[in-house]
Structure formats: C-alpha cells, structure tokens
Design an enzyme around this catalytic site. Structure first.
Site, PDB file in Angstrom:
ATOM      1  N   TRP A 206      -8.167  -8.366   2.159  1.00 51.27           N
ATOM      2  CA  TRP A 206      -7.615  -9.160   1.043  1.00 51.27           C
ATOM      3  C   TRP A 206      -6.847  -8.257   0.064  1.00 51.27           C
ATOM      4  O   TRP A 206      -7.143  -8.218  -1.129  1.00 51.27           O
ATOM      5  CB  TRP A 206      -8.729  -9.919   0.315  1.00 51.27           C
ATOM      6  CG  TRP A 206      -9.417 -10.973   1.122  1.00 51.27           C
ATOM      7  CD1 TRP A 206      -9.548 -11.039   2.477  1.00 51.27           C
ATOM      8  CD2 TRP A 206     -10.102 -12.129   0.595  1.00 51.27           C
ATOM      9  NE1 TRP A 206     -10.257 -12.161   2.827  1.00 51.27           N
ATOM     10  CE2 TRP A 206     -10.616 -12.845   1.699  1.00 51.27           C
ATOM     11  CE3 TRP A 206     -10.347 -12.617  -0.690  1.00 51.27           C
ATOM     12  CZ2 TRP A 206     -11.344 -14.024   1.553  1.00 51.27           C
ATOM     13  CZ3 TRP A 206     -11.076 -13.794  -0.833  1.00 51.27           C
ATOM     14  CH2 TRP A 206     -11.558 -14.486   0.275  1.00 51.27           C
TER      15      TRP A 206
ATOM     16  N   ILE B 136       8.219   3.005  13.315  1.00 53.86           N
ATOM     17  CA  ILE B 136       7.158   3.612  14.135  1.00 53.86           C
ATOM     18  C   ILE B 136       7.163   3.127  15.591  1.00 53.86           C
ATOM     19  O   ILE B 136       6.436   3.666  16.419  1.00 53.86           O
ATOM     20  CB  ILE B 136       5.741   3.440  13.516  1.00 53.86           C
ATOM     21  CG1 ILE B 136       5.349   1.968  13.392  1.00 53.86           C
ATOM     22  CG2 ILE B 136       5.630   4.156  12.183  1.00 53.86           C
ATOM     23  CD1 ILE B 136       3.859   1.760  13.135  1.00 53.86           C
TER      24      ILE B 136
ATOM     25  N   ALA C  18       2.887  -1.744   8.961  1.00 52.02           N
ATOM     26  CA  ALA C  18       2.222  -2.802   9.729  1.00 52.02           C
ATOM     27  C   ALA C  18       3.094  -4.043   9.783  1.00 52.02           C
ATOM     28  O   ALA C  18       3.964  -4.234   8.929  1.00 52.02           O
ATOM     29  CB  ALA C  18       0.881  -3.161   9.076  1.00 52.02           C
TER      30      ALA C  18
ATOM     31  N   TYR D 146      -2.468 -11.418  14.932  1.00 53.03           N
ATOM     32  CA  TYR D 146      -2.439 -10.302  13.975  1.00 53.03           C
ATOM     33  C   TYR D 146      -3.693  -9.441  14.147  1.00 53.03           C
ATOM     34  O   TYR D 146      -3.599  -8.224  14.349  1.00 53.03           O
ATOM     35  CB  TYR D 146      -2.324 -10.837  12.536  1.00 53.03           C
ATOM     36  CG  TYR D 146      -2.608  -9.797  11.474  1.00 53.03           C
ATOM     37  CD1 TYR D 146      -1.686  -8.788  11.191  1.00 53.03           C
ATOM     38  CD2 TYR D 146      -3.805  -9.814  10.747  1.00 53.03           C
ATOM     39  CE1 TYR D 146      -1.954  -7.820  10.215  1.00 53.03           C
ATOM     40  CE2 TYR D 146      -4.082  -8.866   9.774  1.00 53.03           C
ATOM     41  CZ  TYR D 146      -3.154  -7.872   9.517  1.00 53.03           C
ATOM     42  OH  TYR D 146      -3.432  -6.918   8.561  1.00 53.03           O
TER      43      TYR D 146
ATOM     44  N   ASP E  51      -9.871  -6.336   8.017  1.00 51.04           N
ATOM     45  CA  ASP E  51     -11.067  -7.172   8.188  1.00 51.04           C
ATOM     46  C   ASP E  51     -10.846  -8.261   9.251  1.00 51.04           C
ATOM     47  O   ASP E  51     -11.805  -8.804   9.785  1.00 51.04           O
ATOM     48  CB  ASP E  51     -11.446  -7.827   6.849  1.00 51.04           C
ATOM     49  CG  ASP E  51     -10.284  -8.576   6.189  1.00 51.04           C
ATOM     50  OD1 ASP E  51      -9.113  -8.249   6.475  1.00 51.04           O
ATOM     51  OD2 ASP E  51     -10.545  -9.493   5.387  1.00 51.04           O
TER      52      ASP E  51
ATOM     53  N   LYS F  36      -3.967  -5.609  15.631  1.00 52.71           N
ATOM     54  CA  LYS F  36      -4.529  -4.499  14.842  1.00 52.71           C
ATOM     55  C   LYS F  36      -5.712  -3.869  15.590  1.00 52.71           C
ATOM     56  O   LYS F  36      -5.879  -2.645  15.570  1.00 52.71           O
ATOM     57  CB  LYS F  36      -4.977  -5.005  13.459  1.00 52.71           C
ATOM     58  CG  LYS F  36      -3.863  -5.472  12.542  1.00 52.71           C
ATOM     59  CD  LYS F  36      -2.946  -4.374  12.043  1.00 52.71           C
ATOM     60  CE  LYS F  36      -3.625  -3.433  11.081  1.00 52.71           C
ATOM     61  NZ  LYS F  36      -2.658  -2.420  10.548  1.00 52.71           N
TER      62      LYS F  36
ATOM     63  N   LEU G  57       0.835  -1.203   0.000  1.00 54.27           N
ATOM     64  CA  LEU G  57       0.000   0.000   0.000  1.00 54.27           C
ATOM     65  C   LEU G  57       0.873   1.257   0.000  1.00 54.27           C
ATOM     66  O   LEU G  57       0.618   2.197  -0.747  1.00 54.27           O
ATOM     67  CB  LEU G  57      -0.923   0.013   1.228  1.00 54.27           C
ATOM     68  CG  LEU G  57      -1.708   1.319   1.410  1.00 54.27           C
ATOM     69  CD1 LEU G  57      -2.636   1.573   0.232  1.00 54.27           C
ATOM     70  CD2 LEU G  57      -2.495   1.310   2.715  1.00 54.27           C
TER      71      LEU G  57
HETATM   72  N1  LIG Z   1      -2.094  -7.486   3.099  1.00 55.55           N
HETATM   73  C1  LIG Z   1      -3.388  -7.697   3.312  1.00 55.55           C
HETATM   74  O1  LIG Z   1      -4.001  -8.638   2.792  1.00 55.55           O
HETATM   75  C2  LIG Z   1      -4.150  -6.769   4.218  1.00 55.55           C
HETATM   76  C3  LIG Z   1      -5.503  -7.032   4.456  1.00 55.55           C
HETATM   77  C4  LIG Z   1      -6.220  -6.167   5.278  1.00 55.55           C
HETATM   78  C5  LIG Z   1      -5.588  -5.070   5.837  1.00 55.55           C
HETATM   79  N2  LIG Z   1      -4.273  -4.849   5.614  1.00 55.55           N
HETATM   80  C6  LIG Z   1      -3.645  -3.683   6.234  1.00 55.55           C
HETATM   81  O2  LIG Z   1      -3.276  -2.796   5.195  1.00 55.55           O
HETATM   82  C7  LIG Z   1      -2.116  -2.051   5.580  1.00 55.55           C
HETATM   83  C8  LIG Z   1      -1.061  -2.148   4.517  1.00 55.55           C
HETATM   84  O3  LIG Z   1      -0.702  -3.518   4.384  1.00 55.55           O
HETATM   85  P1  LIG Z   1       0.329  -4.000   3.284  1.00 55.55           P
HETATM   86  O4  LIG Z   1      -0.223  -5.235   2.682  1.00 55.55           O
HETATM   87  O5  LIG Z   1       0.728  -2.881   2.415  1.00 55.55           O
HETATM   88  O6  LIG Z   1       1.533  -4.435   4.224  1.00 55.55           O
HETATM   89  P2  LIG Z   1       3.038  -4.677   3.831  1.00 55.55           P
HETATM   90  O7  LIG Z   1       3.187  -4.840   2.348  1.00 55.55           O
HETATM   91  O8  LIG Z   1       3.545  -5.742   4.733  1.00 55.55           O
HETATM   92  O9  LIG Z   1       3.714  -3.291   4.203  1.00 55.55           O
HETATM   93  C9  LIG Z   1       3.891  -2.900   5.516  1.00 55.55           C
HETATM   94  C10 LIG Z   1       5.153  -2.059   5.553  1.00 55.55           C
HETATM   95  O10 LIG Z   1       5.346  -1.656   6.892  1.00 55.55           O
HETATM   96  C11 LIG Z   1       6.723  -1.753   7.157  1.00 55.55           C
HETATM   97  N3  LIG Z   1       6.979  -1.879   8.582  1.00 55.55           N
HETATM   98  C12 LIG Z   1       6.999  -2.992   9.356  1.00 55.55           C
HETATM   99  N4  LIG Z   1       7.328  -2.679  10.615  1.00 55.55           N
HETATM  100  C13 LIG Z   1       7.527  -1.334  10.640  1.00 55.55           C
HETATM  101  C14 LIG Z   1       7.903  -0.426  11.639  1.00 55.55           C
HETATM  102  N5  LIG Z   1       8.162  -0.828  12.878  1.00 55.55           N
HETATM  103  N6  LIG Z   1       8.031   0.875  11.318  1.00 55.55           N
HETATM  104  C15 LIG Z   1       7.796   1.304  10.064  1.00 55.55           C
HETATM  105  N7  LIG Z   1       7.462   0.485   9.055  1.00 55.55           N
HETATM  106  C16 LIG Z   1       7.318  -0.818   9.349  1.00 55.55           C
HETATM  107  C17 LIG Z   1       7.181  -2.971   6.402  1.00 55.55           C
HETATM  108  O11 LIG Z   1       8.570  -2.907   6.213  1.00 55.55           O
HETATM  109  P3  LIG Z   1       9.432  -4.261   6.113  1.00 55.55           P
HETATM  110  O12 LIG Z   1       8.875  -5.003   4.943  1.00 55.55           O
HETATM  111  O13 LIG Z   1      10.803  -3.756   5.940  1.00 55.55           O
HETATM  112  O14 LIG Z   1       9.190  -4.986   7.400  1.00 55.55           O
HETATM  113  C18 LIG Z   1       6.404  -2.827   5.113  1.00 55.55           C
HETATM  114  O15 LIG Z   1       7.115  -2.100   4.150  1.00 55.55           O
HETATM  115  C19 LIG Z   1      -1.717  -2.606   6.940  1.00 55.55           C
HETATM  116  O16 LIG Z   1      -2.255  -1.806   7.948  1.00 55.55           O
HETATM  117  C20 LIG Z   1      -2.366  -3.973   6.976  1.00 55.55           C
HETATM  118  O17 LIG Z   1      -2.608  -4.388   8.301  1.00 55.55           O
HETATM  119  C21 LIG Z   1      -3.543  -5.668   4.803  1.00 55.55           C
END
Ligand SMILES: NC(=O)c1ccc[n+]([C@@H]2O[C@H](COP(=O)([O-])OP(=O)(O)OC[C@H]3O[C@@H](n4cnc5c(N)ncnc54)[C@H](OP(=O)(O)O)[C@@H]3O)[C@@H](O)[C@H]2O)c1
Length: 294
Positions: free
Chosen positions: A150, A37, A60, A125, A102, A129, A12
């Site tokens: 998703w 963070i 996250a 997880y 979700d 959240k 994202l």
């Molecule tokens: N993926 C899904 O299916 C899904 C579904 C529902 C909701 N969400 C929510 O949507 C949002 C975006 O998810 P996403 O899929 O884009 O996740 P993502 O691809 O895992 O990206 C999360 C980013 O946060 C970074 N991060 C981890 N720990 C951190 C910290 N302590 N300080 C700063 N940055 C940190 C990670 O860096 P590193 O990679 O270097 O650790 C990664 O670049 C999140 O809030 C997630 O909970 C995701």
C-alpha cells in the site's frame, strides 16, 4: 559508496534519489528512458561501466488492473528485468536490493504475513512480481528482496493523492472497507532501503534474503481515506461530506486483490534495526509535505 537506482522517476525511486543525494552515497539514478531494465545489453553495459556496490531496483510495472490486459509487459518489467539485473549483478559482484509486493500473497491469512509464508498471488501483477523474486533468488545469493504494501507518497500516482483530489471535487465518496493492509510511506521505505544499502557496504556478514517493510498498524482503504481527509482539512477546504464504506463486491476491479495483506516486519527490525513508524504518523508527514511543499 556507489549506488545505482533503477526506476528513479517512480514514487519510491524519486524518494530514494532525493534521500541518497543528501548523504555521502554516490548516486547514479536512471529513469525508464535512461535505462530500461528489459533491455539486456544496455543494462549489462551500464552495470559493467559503473560497477556499483549496490543496485536498487525500484523499477516496476505497477498497474495492478492493467496488468491483466498487458501480461507481456508486466512479466517483462517485473520478471525478466529483475532476472537480468540479478544475473549481471552476479557476474560483476554487485549486491541487489529488489523491491517486491504484498500482492504475492492471497490474503487468506489472519495474522501479518511473514517472509517464510507461502505465496499464492491472485493476479498477473502479483504473479509477475513473484516470478521476479524467484529469478533474483536463483541468480544471485547477494540479494535483499524488500516486500512492501500500500505504497503512497508525495510523488507519482497513489491512493492518498487520488483521495485528496476526489475529496476536493466531490461531496460523497465510496471506499472499500473490507480489505486490510498496512499503508507505507515511500519516504519511509526509501529510508529503510538506504539503511539496508549502507549495511551491505559496511557489514562483514549479512543475512541476505527476503524482508518485509510496511507502516506499523493495520487499516482498510476506507480507514486510510478517512485519515487522509481528516489530516488534509488542516491545510485546505475539502468538498467531501460523506465517506461511504463499501465492500469489495460492490467495487469490482479487473484484478482480484488480497483481502488481507499486512506484513510482519519483525525480521527487518531484528536484522537492520529498522522500526517502522505507525502508518498514520507517516501519513501525517506526507500530507504535510504535499501541502507545504517542504
Ligand atoms: N504502489 C504500490 O502500492 C506498491 C505496493 C507494494 C509494492 N510496490 C512495489 O514497490 C516498488 C516501487 O513502486 P512504485 O509505487 O514506486 O512504482 P511506480 O511509481 O510505478 O514507479 C515505477 C517506475 O518504474 C519505471 N519503469 C517501468 N518500466 C520500466 C522499465 N522497463 N525499465 C525501467 N524503469 C521502468 C516507471 O517508469 P514509467 O512511469 O515511465 O513507466 C516508474 O517510474 C515496485 O517494485 C512495486 O512493485 C508498490
């Protein structure tokens, strides 16, 4: 309008930065190395120095299964980090858009979840959240929490890219067909998030609080995989010949997942005029970008 984006290297985060940079936002992106963070003092310093109108937290710990074995890390990133962000945003009068999931729901619903429905996360997880959401709510009135589901996109690891890889390598695949949800394109979620950010900067009065955003329509992981394969064959030759529908019981995972996690986005549409695209249309846009590099 000045915007700080945390987690800027995630699926994202990268979409947010890409889209925000092509508008008149003054974007300050930070990946984990640049701004962790969970590092309270550094976070405080950066927010005080930049004084953005809006902070978007796309950082996250998103490993649903691994979180069961690394709860401390999951809680640090998903609960403590958002709590610090919200506290400093309150101190310095920045608004915060925080992304949630979700998986705060238990999946026992028979209709898309509304923002007001009770939460009951099934795993670490989801629980971490949910705790992050609560911390944001209690520290900062000027918050928008966007729950999504998703999530997939061009960048990073996600289900769609995994299916593309496996379908190119294997003749047969088993995919779970009894979990229902709404796939969401990271590009669409980034667009929606930036619409909200702009509203924060321009609206005289805003209905702060929790909102849902996901692709329109409901499918299963099997249905999503089927569509990925159908769309990808327009661009490439895949090895896959057989996509078997299996049950959750036949695919045990470390963390339990909700069997139903579609989100009702009515409130988001009403407040912000955001109309989610049908999930399969957004999937087509993403597959096209993956294969054409556009
Ligand atoms: N993926 C899904 O299916 C899904 C579904 C529902 C909701 N969400 C929510 O949507 C949002 C975006 O998810 P996403 O899929 O884009 O996740 P993502 O691809 O895992 O990206 C999360 C980013 O946060 C970074 N991060 C981890 N720990 C951190 C910290 N302590 N300080 C700063 N940055 C940190 C990670 O860096 P590193 O990679 O270097 O650790 C990664 O670049 C999140 O809030 C997630 O909970 C995701």
């Amino acid at each position: 309008m000045k915007v700080v984006i945390t987690g800027a290297n995630g699926q994202l985060g990268r979409e947010l930065v890409r889209q925000a940079k092509s508008t008149d936002f003054e974007v300050h992106p930070f990946d984990r190395q640049q701004l962790d963070i969970t590092q309270k003092n550094r976070l405080k310093q950066v927010l005080a120095r930049l004084s953005p109108a809006v902070v978007i937290n796309a950082a996250a710990y998103s490993h649903v299964d691994r979180a069961e074995d690394e709860p401390d890390r999951a809680y640090a990133v998903n609960s403590d980090g958002p709590a610090y962000l919200a506290r400093f945003c309150a101190d310095y009068q920045h608004a915060l858009i925080h992304i949630s999931t979700d998986y705060v729901f238990d999946g026992n619903s028979d209709r898309p979840y509304r923002e007001s429905d009770p939460i009951a996360p099934l795993g670490i997880y989801g629980h971490s959240k949910a705790k992050g959401e609560a911390a944001v709510r209690s520290a900062l009135p000027q918050h928008i929490i966007v729950r999504t589901s998703w999530l997939y996109g061009v960048y990073g690891h996600n289900f769609v890219k995994t299916i593309l890889k496996l379908a190119a390598e294997k003749k047969a695949l088993n995919v779970v067909a009894d979990q229902l949800g709404s796939p969401t394109s990271a590009a669409d979620l980034a667009t929606a998030t930036l619409i909200i950010a702009r509203k924060i900067g321009t609206a005289k009065k805003l209905a702060w609080g929790t909102y849902h955003y996901c692709g329109a329509g409901i499918t299963t992981w099997h249905g999503l995989a089927e569509k990925v394969i159908e769309l990808a064959t327009r661009y490439t030759v895949l090895r896959i010949r057989q996509l078997e529908a299996i049950s959750t019981a036949e695919w045990p995972t470390r963390a339990q997942r909700p069997l139903y996690s579609a989100l009702d986005c009515t409130r988001t549409t009403a407040q912000f005029g955001i109309n989610p695209l049908p999930w399969n249309q957004s999937l087509q846009n993403t597959i096209e970008r993956i294969f054409t590099g556009k």
